[in-house]
Design a protein around this motif. Sequence first.
Motif, short mmCIF file in Angstrom:
data_model
loop_
_atom_site.label_atom_id
_atom_site.label_comp_id
_atom_site.label_asym_id
_atom_site.label_seq_id
_atom_site.Cartn_x
_atom_site.Cartn_y
_atom_site.Cartn_z
N PHE A 133 8.85 20.82 34.23
CA PHE A 133 8.91 19.41 34.53
C PHE A 133 10.38 19.00 34.57
O PHE A 133 11.10 19.23 33.59
N TYR B 125 -3.00 20.02 33.11
CA TYR B 125 -2.25 18.85 32.61
C TYR B 125 -1.17 19.35 31.65
O TYR B 125 -1.21 20.49 31.17
N LEU B 126 -0.21 18.49 31.41
CA LEU B 126 0.89 18.85 30.52
C LEU B 126 0.40 18.86 29.07
O LEU B 126 -0.65 18.29 28.74
N HIS C 258 6.44 23.50 29.56
CA HIS C 258 5.20 23.38 28.79
C HIS C 258 4.50 24.73 28.82
O HIS C 258 4.02 25.16 29.87
N TYR D 222 4.04 25.13 32.78
CA TYR D 222 4.37 24.04 33.71
C TYR D 222 5.81 23.65 33.45
O TYR D 222 6.21 23.58 32.28
N ASN E 84 0.17 17.72 25.37
CA ASN E 84 0.52 16.55 24.58
C ASN E 84 0.25 16.75 23.08
O ASN E 84 0.46 15.85 22.28
#
Lengths: 723, 723
Positions: B8, B33-34, B21, B6, B36
């Motif tokens: 961003f 989702y990113l 990511h 991903y 974390n």
Amino acid sequence: MYAQGYFFYDSKKSGGITVSHLRFGKTPIKSPYLINKADFVACHNQSYVYKYNVLEGLKKGGKFLLNTIWTPEEVEEHLPASYKKFIAENNIEFYTLNAVKIAQEIGLGGRINMIMQSAFFKLSNVIPVDDAIKYLKDAVVTSYGKKGQKVVDMNNAAIDKGVESIVKIEVPASWASIVEEAAATTEIPEFIKKIVNPMNRQEGDKLPVSAFVGMEDGTFPQGTAAYEKRGVAINVPEWQMDKCIQCNQCAFVCPHAAIRPILANEAEVAAAPAGFEAKDASGAKGLKFHMAVSPLDCLGCGNCADICPAKEKALVMKPLDTQLEKSAAWDYALTVSHKENPAKKFSVKGSQFEKPLLEFSGSCAGCMETSYAKVVTQLFGDRMMIANATGCSSIWGASAPATPYTTNHRGHGPSWANSLFEDNAQFGLGMFLGVEQLRDKLAMTVKEVLGGNASANLKAALQDWLDNMNVGEGSRERADKVIAAIEAEKTDCGLVKEIYDNKDFLVKRSHWIFGGDGWSYDIGYGGLDHVLASGEDVNVFVFDTEVYSNTGGQSSKATPTAAIAKFAASGKKTKKKDLGMMAMSYGYVYVAQVSMGADKNQLVKALAEAEAYPGPSLVIGYSPCINHGLKASMGKSQLESKKAVDCGYWALYRYNPALKEEGKNPFVLDSKEPTGDFREFLMGEVRYASLSKQFPEAAEALFEKTERDAKERLAGYKELAAK
Amino acid sequence: MYAQGYFFYDSKKSGGITVSHLRFGKTPIKSPYLINKADFVACHNQSYVYKYNVLEGLKKGGKFLLNTIWTPEEVEEHLPASYKKFIAENNIEFYTLNAVKIAQEIGLGGRINMIMQSAFFKLSNVIPVDDAIKYLKDAVVTSYGKKGQKVVDMNNAAIDKGVESIVKIEVPASWASIVEEAAATTEIPEFIKKIVNPMNRQEGDKLPVSAFVGMEDGTFPQGTAAYEKRGVAINVPEWQMDKCIQCNQCAFVCPHAAIRPILANEAEVAAAPAGFEAKDASGAKGLKFHMAVSPLDCLGCGNCADICPAKEKALVMKPLDTQLEKSAAWDYALTVSHKENPAKKFSVKGSQFEKPLLEFSGSCAGCMETSYAKVVTQLFGDRMMIANATGCSSIWGASAPATPYTTNHRGHGPSWANSLFEDNAQFGLGMFLGVEQLRDKLAMTVKEVLGGNASANLKAALQDWLDNMNVGEGSRERADKVIAAIEAEKTDCGLVKEIYDNKDFLVKRSHWIFGGDGWSYDIGYGGLDHVLASGEDVNVFVFDTEVYSNTGGQSSKATPTAAIAKFAASGKKTKKKDLGMMAMSYGYVYVAQVSMGADKNQLVKALAEAEAYPGPSLVIGYSPCINHGLKASMGKSQLESKKAVDCGYWALYRYNPALKEEGKNPFVLDSKEPTGDFREFLMGEVRYASLSKQFPEAAEALFEKTERDAKERLAGYKELAAK
Ligand SMILES: Cc1ncc(C[n+]2csc(CCOP(=O)(O)OP(=O)(O)O)c2C)c(N)n1
Ligand SMILES: Cc1ncc(C[n+]2csc(CCOP(=O)(O)OP(=O)(O)O)c2C)c(N)n1
Ligand code: SF4
Ligand code: SF4
Ligand code: SF4
Ligand code: SF4
């Protein structure tokens, strides 16, 4: 006492039906639905008893009031059996009233509303009739007081007469046992019987979904307006054969295609019914010429008779009932065999020997939008695709259930669809691009076959097709040759089969984008500009009524300075946008301004050039409309459009980029130096004339400005022409 | 092995951040989702350690790779305490790599990606490092093979060096107990601390809704880009005072308002920090002149230095780090007292003594859109309302959280809002109409007060206001007088109070509608045309980059023939639309074409006339853009816009309807007979030059056509001018 009213219309631009659903009661009425059990029904138009079942929903013991010219004896003779049966079986109290006669006698012309209102109050007993009369008379003073005592007196007389003149019809017992006549057995297509007729009888709501099986995509058959036979004209033209010079101008201008020159051979003339008079056709040896008129399809505008250039008029307007017998001649005329056009198709006269592929639409009497569109279909209709913006042209072009676009003797006619108001140019471009893809594919296949071992005959036909695939004129003939050659070939080659399967795309289509000025100058302009800029081969016709006509006359950017329109109640302040000039700025867009009544030849020339030009074309047609308030009446809409040019209000020109490529000036100004009186022209239309009544001071300045605007515009055109 | 990525970004047009990511695994990865919780974090830009918390989410025991020019000792010295603490407390393996130095040594310039990639594979152990190296080298051949062995070799060297040059940093135990420095206590507004900074640190997602209490309508404070201090330039200009001729042209053209002439009095000069050099101001007795440069706000385009007309350049581009000390002088410069403009405001020089109310935007280095917009704010900014179409100008105009539009010493500045792409002209017209209603109401109240018994002083002020209420110049002063007179009046009259309550509307607003060519020529054109036709007093500025810039260079109707753009990959076939000509067809629209680099005076003249004209105005500005591929680089965008005019590619003109009313020719052609080489101009831009590489045959014809198109256009303008 509370009241509630719902009003229910069809979408015909003229001669349509309105049903008023009225409820009265002592408590507030909040019924959000139409009435389906009525105590009282009134029918204000005698002819409706043949078209609609107006008694539907009337309660047992209810009252029925019919406005009719029939005496009680004539009622017995003429009233349809279904009505008689219903009245008798349901114990209906039946009354008649000759409101038409009363109104004429009083001096109210065709205005029967007061008479019918007072009769309603008398019979319905909603409130005591004396109170009702008093209220009605008070209302007359409020509404018409300003127009003088005479008008008030006439309306008061109408009220009194309405109450007095009601005739009670004694219902004979025999009506209960009457047998309904079987429907006439003329050949009527299923679609008309099952869908058009019920919908036209305002019974569309009752059609089951299954009635539409097979037309799930919304496509409706063409040519169905021909079955409506509305018969709404007061007067219709009668042809005076001996005076006729066979110029075909009457047919050219008729908005409704209700008058047409017919070429018949001797045998056909001999077999014709009475009323089918014919004389030697000029320019067509061995053929006879008859000008057919359809009394039931004519809207009685009178333009045909008005513009007839014969020394003594060869068309005379006569009351409808005197002409009904001509219907047989008309019906016969439509069956005579197809004749090759003896004149040049691209001429005023010759175009009229082509079948109009737009006929009997619901446009207003005298509407010039339909006059233009009809001529376009005569020139290109058999290979036309039309993308239509919302507006009058989408209403008269297809007000369900009837479709006025139709097909010719070979079954070819325009395809037509309406898109969103704002997207119509793009919609039309999409049609073009879709067809272009298919034809490009076809061309590739043709090339492959040309490289193979097909017969010389087929190859010649295919080569001719390929060389001219984007040329409109003669395209049908070249396609026919290819089809015949393939059929003669008897090959099982897959490529040849592919061509045959796509034979509908052999003919070069004529892509048209239709819409009004609200669409083209305003709401759809962004898209129109983009489509014109694309350089693609589409043709745009703008019906310039200088207002949003369909929604009642709102101001558009086509509205000139000083004209009163909705949103410009004190006269428009800014000048008319020069749409043509803006399109010309691209240099590769064909642009023309036309005005049918001013120069029919120029119109035909512009249409021919626009269609032939292999890029985008824009033709803007000046279109007198009921919203202009022609003082001379819509029966002179053709004349009005001539006056507009004569006085310099509207200019005729053609800008042909093809000429530029030949090193010539692409711009030709077709209209002559104005000679007419500009101000006189304005004063002939209520949209201008009423400004001087309502805003006398501002009016003068605005009239001067609109004349100056027109002069400046014309000066600009002259400069272009002089280059 | 499966991978997922991903990416961003922020929305800065240049110098922004990208976070990649990446996930790797033996089964397909479908995580929407990113990341974390990361095993590995690499920071490719050393300066980010000051701006972002790049370690956030790195697991205990994870690995951190920093691309840095620091030696281990310098790391100890410079790395922020928060980083040290996190690394120590979480047991992070910490590595550095001087990829910048390696890339330069190898000959790869600023391209560090291969080096960082191989280092990543070495440290992360996603796959065996030898395999990774092999795959990377294979990929190099595929990607760069065509560019020759040298390029392949350089990239292979980068891969090897990346693996070899990693430095492991030993983490001292002391880092765990380090105390974070308190944040510097410079005065920073709450909004910056609480919202801008977190969002710029890419932590906006974590802001609670409550952070926005008080700004529920979406309004963001102005002038906040000034706190970003991005420091992304490589070289920035250094002012050579002695050579400077004080023409202010550098400040005029700067897209980022990072260079400004400052007038200071003796005392202010005396109190200034080092670096604030000043000399006698020409044309402003008693004042000193300093050309202030903000090294941290400059984008390093070089246009200021390039166009400096001094005999020996008075601006020299120098590496950023050599100029950082000038920041103090800059900060000081912004605090010196406001001086009356000693020159004419509506001149190139004079305009630059006005504070730019657009500064430090995120536009590309050398972007001419911002150069224009900045000048407009210097002329009218304190009373401007801007309706902005979507496009680059809505991004550099307001990429959240920072706003480059700002206020002057009195707190006045442009209000700004962005509407839908397609509706912006209407949006701006709405702003105008809303304000007009309020001001009309105000005028009625003023008239009432004038008819009453206010003091002579107040009446004089009100009468002056009323007489000139729609005149822009001097409007602020007249409003000030009214306000002062009311304050002196000490009356409790309700009408006077009403005027006072509406004092913000006393000043005539300057209504502007901003957008690109995609908006104005295409998607928003229908609305733009309608707004221009309305005749209302709004001003439109079109940033004509000849493509949809913000979305990566799609073809618009402003794209000329032959230019390569998206959707016109083989060069555009149709000619550039003449938007100005189309607007001129109304006759009551002010229209100008400008090109900053070609004629700054003409630009100022056009802006002044457009704004003063009491009807609609359209100014079209030629705007070189990164999408053109200037071979000379965006540091010569000003020069390029001059060449465009010199060779006849772009014409300068002004069409002022006010002249027509004086009986003069409204059209003035400002550009001279072309002298430059048209083809040479085209070949200086990749959008044209690459056509001859990709489509050598078609190119020639298209180049000829685009030159012919331009000549025809110019010929048309000459005709207009000769009338
Ligand atoms: C976007 C949109 N706005 C409004 C309408 C309502 N509407 C339907 S027809 C019409 C008027 C069309 O005027 P014009 O284009 O001048 O054609 P005319 O009726 O004069 O032939 C309007 C406003 C609509 N259909 N779509
Ligand atoms: C109706 C619509 N279509 C597409 C977009 C996507 N979009 C955003 S900005 C932009 C390009 C704007 O180009 P232009 O008007 O030339 O301005 P520039 O970026 O060149 O300054 C596009 C296509 C949008 N926002 N709205
Ligand atoms: S009166 Fe009007 S509608 Fe009837 S035939 Fe003549 S032109 Fe057509
Ligand atoms: S354009 Fe005018 S005349 Fe024609 S159908 Fe519409 S409203 Fe009637
Ligand atoms: S280099 Fe560019 S951004 Fe920097 S001050 Fe000069 S013109 Fe402005
Ligand atoms: S217009 Fe071009 S140069 Fe300016 S910000 Fe947009 S992409 Fe960058």
